[in-house]
Design a protein around this motif. Structure first.
Motif, PDB file in Angstrom:
ATOM      1  N   ALA A 103      41.619  53.860  34.650  1.00  0.00           N
ATOM      2  CA  ALA A 103      41.612  52.454  35.074  1.00  0.00           C
ATOM      3  C   ALA A 103      40.189  51.921  35.017  1.00  0.00           C
ATOM      4  O   ALA A 103      39.227  52.656  35.262  1.00  0.00           O
ATOM      5  CB  ALA A 103      42.174  52.331  36.486  1.00  0.00           C
ATOM      6  N   ASP A 104      40.104  50.625  34.715  1.00  0.00           N
ATOM      7  CA  ASP A 104      38.785  49.989  34.712  1.00  0.00           C
ATOM      8  C   ASP A 104      38.299  49.834  36.146  1.00  0.00           C
ATOM      9  O   ASP A 104      37.100  49.896  36.417  1.00  0.00           O
ATOM     10  CB  ASP A 104      38.900  48.622  34.032  1.00  0.00           C
ATOM     11  CG  ASP A 104      37.538  48.006  33.797  1.00  0.00           C
ATOM     12  OD1 ASP A 104      36.687  48.681  33.188  1.00  0.00           O
ATOM     13  OD2 ASP A 104      37.311  46.868  34.258  1.00  0.00           O
ATOM     14  N   CYS A 158      45.614  53.229  29.668  1.00  0.00           N
ATOM     15  CA  CYS A 158      44.450  52.556  30.259  1.00  0.00           C
ATOM     16  C   CYS A 158      44.912  51.311  31.012  1.00  0.00           C
ATOM     17  O   CYS A 158      45.598  50.461  30.441  1.00  0.00           O
ATOM     18  CB  CYS A 158      43.459  52.151  29.176  1.00  0.00           C
ATOM     19  SG  CYS A 158      42.673  53.575  28.410  1.00  0.00           S
ATOM     20  N   LEU A 159      44.546  51.211  32.278  1.00  0.00           N
ATOM     21  CA  LEU A 159      44.960  50.085  33.110  1.00  0.00           C
ATOM     22  C   LEU A 159      43.734  49.258  33.482  1.00  0.00           C
ATOM     23  O   LEU A 159      42.633  49.803  33.637  1.00  0.00           O
ATOM     24  CB  LEU A 159      45.620  50.605  34.392  1.00  0.00           C
ATOM     25  CG  LEU A 159      46.770  51.591  34.182  1.00  0.00           C
ATOM     26  CD1 LEU A 159      47.148  52.262  35.482  1.00  0.00           C
ATOM     27  CD2 LEU A 159      47.971  50.866  33.584  1.00  0.00           C
ATOM     28  N   LYS A 160      43.964  47.946  33.644  1.00  0.00           N
ATOM     29  CA  LYS A 160      42.846  47.090  34.037  1.00  0.00           C
ATOM     30  C   LYS A 160      42.482  47.367  35.487  1.00  0.00           C
ATOM     31  O   LYS A 160      41.334  47.580  35.823  1.00  0.00           O
ATOM     32  CB  LYS A 160      43.267  45.630  33.847  1.00  0.00           C
ATOM     33  CG  LYS A 160      42.123  44.675  33.878  1.00  0.00           C
ATOM     34  CD  LYS A 160      42.552  43.357  33.243  1.00  0.00           C
ATOM     35  CE  LYS A 160      41.686  42.178  33.622  1.00  0.00           C
ATOM     36  NZ  LYS A 160      40.318  42.459  33.924  1.00  0.00           N
ATOM     37  N   GLU A 161      43.480  47.359  36.347  1.00  0.00           N
ATOM     38  CA  GLU A 161      43.236  47.716  37.742  1.00  0.00           C
ATOM     39  C   GLU A 161      44.490  48.358  38.318  1.00  0.00           C
ATOM     40  O   GLU A 161      45.609  47.962  37.996  1.00  0.00           O
ATOM     41  CB  GLU A 161      42.878  46.480  38.568  1.00  0.00           C
ATOM     42  CG  GLU A 161      42.628  46.857  40.012  1.00  0.00           C
ATOM     43  CD  GLU A 161      42.101  45.739  40.892  1.00  0.00           C
ATOM     44  OE1 GLU A 161      41.232  44.977  40.439  1.00  0.00           O
ATOM     45  OE2 GLU A 161      42.574  45.659  42.033  1.00  0.00           O
ATOM     46  N   THR A 163      40.078  51.690  26.081  1.00  0.00           N
ATOM     47  CA  THR A 163      41.419  51.491  25.521  1.00  0.00           C
ATOM     48  C   THR A 163      41.907  52.828  24.968  1.00  0.00           C
ATOM     49  O   THR A 163      41.097  53.669  24.564  1.00  0.00           O
ATOM     50  CB  THR A 163      41.405  50.476  24.354  1.00  0.00           C
ATOM     51  OG1 THR A 163      40.588  51.028  23.316  1.00  0.00           O
ATOM     52  CG2 THR A 163      40.850  49.126  24.754  1.00  0.00           C
ATOM     53  N   ARG A 208      34.928  49.245  25.888  1.00  0.00           N
ATOM     54  CA  ARG A 208      36.150  48.882  26.599  1.00  0.00           C
ATOM     55  C   ARG A 208      37.053  50.108  26.597  1.00  0.00           C
ATOM     56  O   ARG A 208      37.219  50.748  25.548  1.00  0.00           O
ATOM     57  CB  ARG A 208      36.833  47.733  25.849  1.00  0.00           C
ATOM     58  CG  ARG A 208      37.558  46.789  26.783  1.00  0.00           C
ATOM     59  CD  ARG A 208      38.184  45.643  26.024  1.00  0.00           C
ATOM     60  NE  ARG A 208      37.278  44.821  25.248  1.00  0.00           N
ATOM     61  CZ  ARG A 208      37.454  44.541  23.952  1.00  0.00           C
ATOM     62  NH1 ARG A 208      38.475  45.016  23.278  1.00  0.00           N
ATOM     63  NH2 ARG A 208      36.592  43.791  23.328  1.00  0.00           N
ATOM     64  N   PRO A 217      34.945  47.312  39.016  1.00  0.00           N
ATOM     65  CA  PRO A 217      35.323  47.232  37.589  1.00  0.00           C
ATOM     66  C   PRO A 217      34.123  47.307  36.638  1.00  0.00           C
ATOM     67  O   PRO A 217      32.997  46.976  37.012  1.00  0.00           O
ATOM     68  CB  PRO A 217      35.959  45.839  37.495  1.00  0.00           C
ATOM     69  CG  PRO A 217      35.328  45.057  38.597  1.00  0.00           C
ATOM     70  CD  PRO A 217      35.024  46.020  39.701  1.00  0.00           C
ATOM     71  N   GLY A 218      34.432  47.768  35.415  1.00  0.00           N
ATOM     72  CA  GLY A 218      33.483  47.623  34.304  1.00  0.00           C
ATOM     73  C   GLY A 218      32.313  48.574  34.264  1.00  0.00           C
ATOM     74  O   GLY A 218      31.496  48.495  33.349  1.00  0.00           O
TER      75      GLY A 218
END
Ligand code: BTN
Length: 327
Positions: A115-116, A88-91, A69, A67, A133-134
């Motif tokens: 960013a993810d 770190c941003l999710k989106e 982070t 992940r 993502p991911g």
């Protein structure tokens, strides 16, 4: 000591030692009770850390979650200049846009935005950068180099070399550099760079290095609209790449190369770029807007322009465009 610091302390001791660390050692080093250590192990497991516990031996970190982070990425980073602050941003639409805004507001040199996923990832020449993502790395770094705007393109070469080094360190695939800012594996693009700058006539205020690396994207995620053939390090090498490890390696390489750049100038970076690109002496086709021509590459000038000798003997200095090998 705060809870997060105890977590960080435990992870730090796992990283330093190989194998098991006893509960007693952890409690002594961190100045907390054995019960507290046990509680933190439970908390770390809940965050996705795979920690083995064996009576009379202690604890061992088997795997950390992949992940992105700040804590995972910053752990053990040299961060002389790059990576002192990691966001770190999710989106987000584009990490470059976020970093650019931060820099305008005074964000310090070395700040990293990851960013993810990106909903509007920007590629070169107004193209879109696929950013599901991911799976991949989308990363932007703020630099404030004491250089003139004409020299700023040298930072593109620095970033490309850093990505190539990180690919070599984290995978078994062989990266190849394509002018000016692509990384290919077996002729397909796995990484691209988009550097954006804010400058005055004589002075760079800041540069945002935007780096996108296709790490674990699967073939069916590329779609059919891409202009150039693309792949991921997973598709090319058959092994999943740990995103955290890749991000850390990349930032550490950027840090090293930036230090070299500031102390010794662009020459050592240019020679590594030339060695890795294996483009010198090769025939290329160049497209610059409406114009197309072919010739043989003689090298790079100090500002990163590609020097191409045409068949009539004239030397072209290519500042931007698409270049493909023809032999
Ligand atoms: C290219 O066209 O080759 C450049 C691609 C650059 C993509 C990266 S992903 C992180 C950063 N944020 C963006 O919107 N673009 C760059």
């Amino acid at each position: 000591m705060k809870g997060a610091d105890v977590d960080e302390g435990i992870l730090g001791l796992f990283r330093e030692g190989e194998g098991f660390v006893s509960g007693e050692e952890l409690s002594r080093h961190l100045g907390v009770s054995r019960t507290a250590v046990w509680k933190h192990m439970k908390g770390l497991r809940a965050q996705g850390y795979h920690i083995e516990a064996v009576p009379a031996k202690g604890y061992r970190l088997v795997a950390a979650p992949d992940r992105l982070t700040p804590r995972q990425i910053m752990a053990g980073l040299p961060a002389r200049r790059i990576g002192g602050s990691v966001i770190c941003l999710k989106e987000t639409e584009s990490t470059n846009a976020v970093a650019f805004k931060l820099a305008e507001e005074g964000g310090v040199e070395g700040t990293v935005v990851i960013a993810d996923a990106q909903s509007a990832g920007k590629g070169r020449l107004g193209r879109v950068w696929l950013s599901p993502p991911g799976v991949n790395l989308y990363c932007s770094v703020i630099l404030r180099p004491p250089i003139s705007p004409v020299a700023a393109c040298q930072l593109t070469f620095l970033s490309v070399v850093a990505v190539a080094r990180a690919v070599e360190a984290c995978t078994t695939v062989t990266p190849q550099i394509k002018w000016p800012n692509d990384i290919l594996v077996s002729g397909k693009k796995v990484a691209g760079l988009l550097n954006e700058m804010n400058a005055e006539t004589e002075k760079v205020n800041f540069v945002v290095l935007g780096i996108g690396v296709n790490l674990n994207m699967r073939a069916d995620q590329f779609g059919t609209t891409l202009r150039h053939p693309a792949t991921s390090l997973f598709e090319a090498g058959g092994v999943e790449v740990n995103r955290v490890q890749f991000a850390r390696t990349l930032l550490a390489e950027l840090d090293r190369l930036y230090e070299v750049f500031l102390k010794e100038g662009e020459a050592p970076i240019r020679s590594e770029w030339l060695e890795r690109s294996r483009i010198c002496g090769r025939g290329v086709k160049v497209s610059c807007g409406e114009r197309e021509f072919s010739g043989v590459v003689e090298g790079l000038d100090a500002f990163g322009a590609l020097l191409v000798r045409l068949s009539d003997g004239k030397l072209e200095t290519v500042l931007s465009g698409d270049v493909s090998l023809i032999n």
